[in-house]
Design a protein around this motif. Structure first.
Motif, short mmCIF file in Angstrom:
data_model
loop_
_atom_site.label_atom_id
_atom_site.label_comp_id
_atom_site.label_asym_id
_atom_site.label_seq_id
_atom_site.Cartn_x
_atom_site.Cartn_y
_atom_site.Cartn_z
N GLY A 177 0.80 -1.19 0.00
CA GLY A 177 0.10 0.10 0.04
C GLY A 177 0.86 1.12 0.00
N GLY A 178 1.24 1.73 1.13
CA GLY A 178 2.24 2.76 1.20
C GLY A 178 3.66 2.28 1.58
N GLY A 179 3.81 1.07 1.72
CA GLY A 179 5.28 0.62 2.12
C GLY A 179 5.76 0.71 3.63
N HIS A 180 4.94 1.24 4.22
CA HIS A 180 5.41 1.86 5.76
C HIS A 180 5.16 0.85 6.85
N ASN A 181 4.85 -0.44 6.49
CA ASN A 181 5.03 -1.24 7.58
C ASN A 181 6.34 -1.51 8.18
N SER A 198 6.95 -5.91 5.52
CA SER A 198 5.91 -6.83 4.94
C SER A 198 5.34 -6.46 3.48
N LEU A 244 -1.06 9.79 11.73
CA LEU A 244 -0.44 10.98 12.11
C LEU A 244 0.91 11.48 11.23
N GLY A 255 0.61 4.73 4.17
CA GLY A 255 -0.60 4.07 3.51
C GLY A 255 -1.55 4.02 4.19
N GLY A 293 -2.61 -0.41 4.78
CA GLY A 293 -2.15 -1.05 5.84
C GLY A 293 -2.49 -0.60 7.21
N LEU A 309 -4.88 4.77 14.34
CA LEU A 309 -5.00 5.60 15.29
C LEU A 309 -4.36 6.83 14.72
N VAL A 343 -6.96 -4.90 -1.18
CA VAL A 343 -8.42 -4.09 -1.24
C VAL A 343 -7.89 -3.17 -2.25
N TYR A 345 -0.65 -4.03 19.51
CA TYR A 345 -1.27 -3.38 18.36
C TYR A 345 -0.96 -3.83 16.96
C1 LIG Z 1 6.28 7.05 9.97
C2 LIG Z 1 5.13 6.16 10.13
C3 LIG Z 1 3.78 6.69 11.01
C4 LIG Z 1 2.76 6.02 11.54
N1 LIG Z 1 1.77 6.36 12.26
C5 LIG Z 1 0.77 5.63 12.46
C6 LIG Z 1 -0.30 6.25 13.22
O1 LIG Z 1 -0.35 7.33 13.53
N2 LIG Z 1 -1.44 5.59 13.74
C7 LIG Z 1 -1.40 4.16 13.28
O2 LIG Z 1 -2.36 3.51 13.69
N3 LIG Z 1 -0.47 3.44 12.71
C8 LIG Z 1 0.72 4.22 12.19
N4 LIG Z 1 1.68 3.65 11.78
C9 LIG Z 1 1.81 2.20 11.43
C10 LIG Z 1 1.09 2.01 10.18
O3 LIG Z 1 -0.16 2.10 10.58
C11 LIG Z 1 1.48 0.46 9.72
O4 LIG Z 1 2.98 0.52 9.38
C12 LIG Z 1 0.60 0.23 8.38
O5 LIG Z 1 1.10 -1.11 8.01
C13 LIG Z 1 1.21 0.95 7.46
O6 LIG Z 1 0.52 0.91 5.91
P1 LIG Z 1 1.00 1.00 4.49
O7 LIG Z 1 0.00 0.69 3.57
O8 LIG Z 1 1.84 2.02 4.44
O9 LIG Z 1 2.12 -0.41 4.76
P2 LIG Z 1 2.48 -1.45 3.76
O10 LIG Z 1 3.84 -1.76 4.13
O11 LIG Z 1 2.43 -1.05 2.26
O12 LIG Z 1 1.48 -2.58 3.97
C14 LIG Z 1 1.56 -3.31 5.14
C15 LIG Z 1 0.72 -4.88 5.05
O13 LIG Z 1 -0.61 -4.15 4.96
C16 LIG Z 1 -1.27 -5.23 3.92
N5 LIG Z 1 -1.59 -4.42 2.67
C17 LIG Z 1 -1.08 -3.16 2.33
N6 LIG Z 1 -2.01 -2.44 1.37
C18 LIG Z 1 -3.12 -3.39 1.28
C19 LIG Z 1 -4.28 -3.52 0.24
N7 LIG Z 1 -4.43 -2.56 -0.45
N8 LIG Z 1 -4.80 -4.87 0.42
C20 LIG Z 1 -4.57 -5.66 1.43
N9 LIG Z 1 -3.44 -5.84 2.23
C21 LIG Z 1 -2.71 -4.75 1.87
C22 LIG Z 1 -0.16 -6.25 3.28
O14 LIG Z 1 -0.25 -7.42 4.03
C23 LIG Z 1 1.40 -5.42 3.94
O15 LIG Z 1 2.15 -6.58 4.20
C24 LIG Z 1 2.76 4.48 11.16
C25 LIG Z 1 3.91 3.96 10.58
C26 LIG Z 1 4.87 4.73 9.88
C27 LIG Z 1 6.26 4.18 9.27
#
Ligand SMILES: Cc1cc2nc3c(=O)[nH]c(=O)nc-3n(C[C@H](O)[C@H](O)[C@H](O)COP(=O)(O)OP(=O)(O)OC[C@H]3O[C@@H](n4cnc5c(N)ncnc54)[C@H](O)[C@@H]3O)c2cc1C
Length: 460
Positions: A70-74, A78, A130, A135, A138, A145, A196, A414
């Motif tokens: 999604g946003g690559g932020h996990n 993952s 925040l 993304g 995720g 939150l 999704v 969490y």
């Molecule tokens: C700088 C930073 C700030 C953050 N702040 C907060 C915050 O304020 N509140 C909070 O609750 N969390 C916060 N987080 C944690 C964040 O919610 C998780 O890291 C989340 O997984 C990030 O989503 P992503 O789509 O960027 O991740 P990604 O690394 O792209 O995806 C994470 C996992 O989600 C799944 N996934 C992603 N996209 C999809 C899709 N479209 N359909 C199905 N599965 C998918 C995949 O299994 C993937 O392995 C923060 C993380 C970072 C790095």
């Protein structure tokens, strides 16, 4: 996978297929956490749902590990795996607002900033996280939150519908009336049920400017400042969502030089209601003690959503985050956190006490996959550092905090702060969703019987 069938698969896509050796390969495989260095066999940068369907089929038919970005932020990385296929949704980031119905529809690759930008044009906001580069996918699938959690709940609580591509190649719409059990699972169950491709959220009016409090207290006042926060948090109204952060002061002009890189306690809060009420509701945080800096201000909502962006640079820094839901903040818990912040190996690391309660805790445990909401606080344990030589010390510190604080916790964690899933994906999922685990496992069996989608993605 053969060279020929990979080429044929690439020809099928409207988007791009990026492979080792391609000019974009290193950028495309990089995720936010600089610790993660994985080498996928192919990255499908999808242009639409047809590309997602084709990529799911290709990975399934060739028995290849499949991850979704999604946003690559996990923090666990993952979204990418060695030798696997990545569904990269970054091009699917369109955001549409239905202002009359207060609904926002966003593509599976949208970031928080993408949603905030468009929703704010209509004076609306979706409760998200925040940091604007994160993304929404995720974030929402694991809970979500942010500054609006106590006023309007978590991101997953405001997910009203989603379009999903399943492991068997079905396109499903999930809503309260269509596949409602799937919607239940997407609300905080961590994903793993399919890809999704679009999320529909409830949105809320927010004032043009929200009240933001950011107050730094010196370390010699840490105990009193944390005790004061505990008392105030207990009675704060739902319009406020806040943190107490144990940190080391950044070297910024607004903080006197002698405090730079020294341990501090920070109060951070957003009030999304009326300005006059905000002034009085936040005054206990601003009037307490002798702060070394008070950077509180009225700030446009989209701006408040970006205030911490620069503290979390992508690719160059290294991160390891864990969490614990706390039963409370008694003096022993405060003292444990205080002593562990003092010995943190990196000044960038933080112990974040997230105030819960409010609308967030008024969702029953079985109403969504997310689970129990009764804990009054969430402790985010963030190890953030720069030098690979310091990996071991920083990870060990975060694990030590986790162990020492466990006795003050409910036992739940969490899902969005998963460390490296080192205790096993199912173990963390069980701790996160609690009594919902069996129901979620049944859903997984229904929509992904072969286990094509792993929560921990490609971590090895
Ligand atoms: C700088 C930073 C700030 C953050 N702040 C907060 C915050 O304020 N509140 C909070 O609750 N969390 C916060 N987080 C944690 C964040 O919610 C998780 O890291 C989340 O997984 C990030 O989503 P992503 O789509 O960027 O991740 P990604 O690394 O792209 O995806 C994470 C996992 O989600 C799944 N996934 C992603 N996209 C999809 C899709 N479209 N359909 C199905 N599965 C998918 C995949 O299994 C993937 O392995 C923060 C993380 C970072 C790095």
């Amino acid at each position: 996978m053969t060279r020929d069938n990979l080429r044929a698969f690439g020809d099928q896509l409207r988007g791009d297929l990026i492979r080792p050796g391609d000019a974009e390969y290193d950028d495309a495989r990089a995720v936010w956490n600089g610790m993660i260095d994985r080498l996928p066999a192919a990255i499908a940068r999808c242009a639409g749902t047809d590309d997602v369907l084709a990529t799911v089929a290709y990975a399934r038919d060739n028995a290849l590990p499949l991850t979704v970005r999604g946003g690559g932020h996990n923090v666990s990385g993952s979204a990418v795996s060695d030798d696997g296929v990545v569904i990269d949704l970054s091009r699917m980031d369109a955001v549409h607002v239905d202002a009359a119905r207060r609904r926002v529809v966003a593509g599976g690759g949208a970031t928080i900033g993408d949603v905030d930008r468009v929703a704010q044009e209509f004076g609306l906001a979706v409760p998200l996280g925040l940091v604007s580069k994160t993304g929404i996918a995720g974030l929402t699938l694991g809970g979500g939150l942010g500054w609006l959690r106590r006023a309007y709940g978590a991101s997953c609580d405001n997910l009203v519908a989603a379009d999903v591509v399943t492991a068997t190649g079905e396109r499903l719409h999930a809503s309260e009336t269509e596949n409602p059990e799937l919607l239940w699972g997407l609300r905080g169950g961590g994903g793993g049920l399919g890809v999704v491709t679009s999320f529909e959220f409830r949105a809320y009016p927010v004032p043009p400017q929200v009240s933001f409090a950011l107050v730094f207290h010196p370390w010699h006042d840490a105990k009193a400042a944390l005790q004061h926060y505990r008392e105030w948090a207990d009675t704060a109204p739902d319009d406020v969502s806040s943190f107490a952060i144990l940190w080391h002061a950044p070297a910024i002009d607004e903080i006197p030089g002698e405090y730079h890189h020294q341990p501090v306690v920070v109060y951070a809060a957003v009030h999304c209601g009326d300005r006059a009420e905000a002034r009085s509701d936040l005054s206990p945080l601003r009037d307490f003690g002798n702060p070394i800096a008070d950077l509180s201000d009225a700030v446009p909502y989209a701006e408040v959503q970006q205030l911490f962006d620069e503290d979390y640079p992508a690719h160059i820094m290294r991160y390891y985050w864990k969490s614990l839901y706390l039963t409370g903040l008694d003096d022993a818990a405060l003292e444990t956190m205080r002593s562990l912040n003092e010995i943190s190996p990196s000044p960038h690391s933080t112990l974040d006490v997230w105030q819960l309660g409010g609308a967030f805790c008024r969702v029953a445990p079985d109403e969504s996959a997310f689970g129990d909401r009764s804990a009054p606080f969430l402790l985010g344990i963030e190890a953030n550092w720069e030098d690979p030589a310091d990996d071991e010390a920083n990870i060990a510190w975060a694990r030590r905090v986790h162990e020492a604080m466990s006795r003050f916790s409910t036992g739940a964690e969490y899902l969005n702060f998963p460390g490296f899933f080192e205790d096993g994906e199912q173990s963390l999922l069980r701790k996160s969703v609690g009594a919902n685990y069996a129901r979620l496992s049944d859903l997984k069996g229904k929509y992904d019987p072969q286990g094509l989608f792993a929560l921990r993605g490609g971590f090895s």
